[in-house]
Structures are given as C-alpha cells and as structure tokens.
Design a protein around this motif. Sequence first.
Motif: not given
Length: 156
Positions: A20, A23, A41-42, A44-45, A51-52
């Motif tokens: 993370i 990214r 990012v968090t 999306a993860a 993408w993440a």
Amino acid sequence: MTGLASLTRLIGTQALSDHIVARVNEMVEAGTEYAQACTAVTDAADACEAWAIAATRQTWERRPDTDEDDAPIRRLYVLERTGNTVVVADLDLEEDPQANRIGGLQLRHSRLADEEQGAVIDVDLLNLYDLTAWEPFEHLLPTAAVPAAGTMGVGE
C-alpha cells in the motif's frame, strides 16, 4: 470480510502495508496529495480493485460471472507489474496445454497464449478476475509472518 481483511489474512500485515505504501508513493510522485493518495489506495485495496492490489507473484482466477469472451484465460499468474500494465502467464497451460487455442481467442487476447514470455496486458483486465494467491517477496524471508501459511516468523 472486507478486502483489506482478506488481503491481510492472505499475505500478512507487513507485506500488505509495504504494498500500500508503494502504491501511495507512486501516486504522490505523480502529483497527488499524500492524504488523498492514502485514501484512494486504501479504499481501492478494500474494494479489491486491480490497479491498487495487482503485483508480481499473484494468481488471479476468472470470476464466475465473467464472460469467457472478455476474459478467455481461466487462471493468470502475474510475472511482473510495471505501472499500469502487468506481464501475465496462462496457468491453464500447465495443466492442459490444449486449454488455450489461438483460434479461439479474440485478437486483443491472442498474445496471452505465449506461455514462455507471458503477455503484457492492462492492469484493469484483472478486474474480471479474483485474486486467489499472492506470494510477496517478503514471504521468502525467514522472519516473515504469513498467517495463511500458519507461520509467525522468527521465534515461533
């Protein structure tokens, strides 16, 4: 269970944190504010967006609700990630060399049949797949705590 909880169980807290942070740093280097990059990012993860979370040494399996014309390969292994693309190999070829016939692939997917060098595809194509295995390089270290493997690192 959320995507972040699943990823933590799959690869461990430290490996996920490292991924993370990498990214987030990519987004900051591209001009995004740090706080906004962290949130993007968090989130999306947690939603398991490719993408993440896409990275080297991952196995992705086609989702049951995905049309085979859109994702003709059942299982992909990520050989390398570079920016917005990944180099993938067709894992079905290991089990059944005839599983992937060039004639049955759409032109945009024909290069996926090259099992030796893999194929470069856009990372967003992985959104048609589910992440099923991830072996980050941290797992090669003797101190790695890998919950899914039942190891807690040195001092177990």
